[in-house]
Write an enzyme that holds these catalytic residues in place. Structure first.
Site, short mmCIF file in Angstrom:
data_model
loop_
_atom_site.label_atom_id
_atom_site.label_comp_id
_atom_site.label_asym_id
_atom_site.label_seq_id
_atom_site.Cartn_x
_atom_site.Cartn_y
_atom_site.Cartn_z
N ASN A 1 40.20 49.92 59.02
CA ASN A 1 40.29 49.27 60.33
C ASN A 1 40.56 50.37 61.36
OD1 ASN A 1 40.92 47.81 62.59
ND2 ASN A 1 42.81 46.91 61.76
N TRP A 2 39.52 50.73 62.09
CA TRP A 2 39.64 51.87 63.02
C TRP A 2 40.35 51.49 64.32
CZ3 TRP A 2 34.16 54.67 62.78
CH2 TRP A 2 33.95 55.09 61.46
N LYS A 3 40.57 50.20 64.52
CA LYS A 3 41.25 49.71 65.74
C LYS A 3 40.55 50.26 66.99
CE LYS A 3 45.34 49.09 62.97
NZ LYS A 3 46.78 48.95 62.89
N HIS B 1 44.21 39.46 62.85
CA HIS B 1 45.07 40.64 62.70
C HIS B 1 46.32 40.45 63.54
CE1 HIS B 1 46.57 44.72 62.89
NE2 HIS B 1 45.82 44.98 61.84
N GLU C 1 47.92 42.33 65.39
CA GLU C 1 47.87 42.88 66.75
C GLU C 1 47.16 41.92 67.70
OE1 GLU C 1 46.26 46.70 65.68
OE2 GLU C 1 48.16 47.22 64.72
N GLU D 1 49.36 41.63 55.36
CA GLU D 1 49.82 42.79 56.12
C GLU D 1 51.17 42.47 56.77
OE1 GLU D 1 46.29 45.48 57.33
OE2 GLU D 1 46.57 43.99 58.90
N GLY E 1 51.47 50.64 60.73
CA GLY E 1 51.60 51.83 61.58
C GLY E 1 52.99 52.43 61.62
N SER F 1 50.46 50.65 56.40
CA SER F 1 50.88 52.01 56.03
C SER F 1 50.41 52.45 54.65
CB SER F 1 52.41 52.16 56.14
OG SER F 1 52.80 52.07 57.50
N GLY G 1 44.59 51.23 58.11
CA GLY G 1 44.46 51.54 59.53
C GLY G 1 44.44 53.05 59.75
N GLY G 2 45.58 53.62 60.11
CA GLY G 2 45.67 55.03 60.47
C GLY G 2 45.01 55.98 59.48
#
Ligand code: PGA
Length: 266
Positions: free
Chosen positions: A12-14, A100, A102, A170, A176, A215, A236-237
């Site tokens: 997930n590159w956001k 998600h 966010e 999640e 993150g 994470s 993600g990251g």
């Protein structure tokens, strides 16, 4: 024992990457994927919608699927700024992340809206990656199972089956932050999700993949991916660097290393 589903590692590159660095990242992963000998794994990247179309074309000859990070629940019309599942499917995408945390936080998305978005994804024959997970406060209050159960019941539509749906657990507090639940904590939630899917979708509920997200990195992926009923990861990251994303892909277990205990329905 049943065969566990083939693991899915989804990046997930956001709201990161532009055209050039996004294509470079995809290219680096694709090259390795084309030469990979490891156990079976499905890989998807979910770039920003701005480059999803060109990445679909770029990655079409590779095994890597492209997904979007959100969609409208509506098919078309006067909805400035929104993008429909139909438009996303038309780009060549295979999946869409919905719900998600966010988006639930930044755009006040409710379970009901998330369910409508998942239905929109199913309408276009793409796969919905439906996200659920508790906040820190909810975990501290001992409400994790209650919260996740409600989110799953309300966000997952009847149109779900193992061919069009992936659930991503999640924990909001793990996203993150570099903090992750213990393997036992992940196992407890994934078992609950599996039981609920079994109750609702019968034996097909065993084939619906349940990803862990929050994470995940190259250090913890090996252990997380071996927790019962963890069928992959939403990353993600660590998906923004090809080396770390690749290490996570390489950490997927062999089919013989995982078992999916099946209950028999009474
Ligand atoms: P993270 O994000 O891996 O950076 O924690 C995961 C996600 O939000 O899907």
């Amino acid at each position: 024992m049943a065969n566990a589903p083939i693991p899915l590692i989804a990046g997930n590159w956001k709201m990161n990457t532009f055209h050039n660095d996004g294509h470079q990242l995809a290219n680096d992963v694709a090259e390795r994927m084309m030469n990979r000998m490891g156990p079976p794994v499905d890989v998807a990247v979910c770039p920003p919608i701005t480059i999803a179309g060109s990445l679909c074309a770029f990655l079409a000859p590779t095994p890597i699927k492209v997904g979007a990070q959100d969609c409208s629940q509506l098919a078309n019309g006067a909805h400035t700024g929104d993008v429909s599942a139909e438009q996303i499917a038309n780009l060549g995408c295979a999946c869409v992340i919905v719900g998600h945390s966010e988006r639930r936080r930044d755009h006040h998305e409710t379970n009901e809206l998330v369910r409508a978005k998942a239905e929109a994804v199913h309408r276009t024959r793409m796969t919905a990656i439906i996200c659920i997970g508790e906040t820190q406060e909810e975990r501290d209050a001992g409400k994790t199972i209650e919260v996740v159960t409600k989110q799953l019941e309300e966000s997952v539509p009847e149109s779900c089956h193992s061919g069009n749906t992936v659930i991503a657990y999640e924990p909001v507090w793990a996203i993150g932050t570099g903090r992750t639940p213990t393997s036992a904590e992940i196992a407890e939630v994934h078992q609950q999700i599996r039981d609920l899917l079994f109750e609702r979708f019968d034996y097909d509920g065993f084939a619906i993949r349940i990803l862990y997200g929050g994470s995940v990195n190259e250090k913890n992926a090996h252990d997380i991916l071996r927790v019962p009923h963890v069928n992959g990861a939403l990353v993600g990251g660590a998906s923004l660097k090809s080396d770390t994303f690749w290490s996570i892909i390489e950490a997927v277990p062999k089919p013989s290393e995982v078992s999916a205990p099946v209950r028999v329905k009474a």
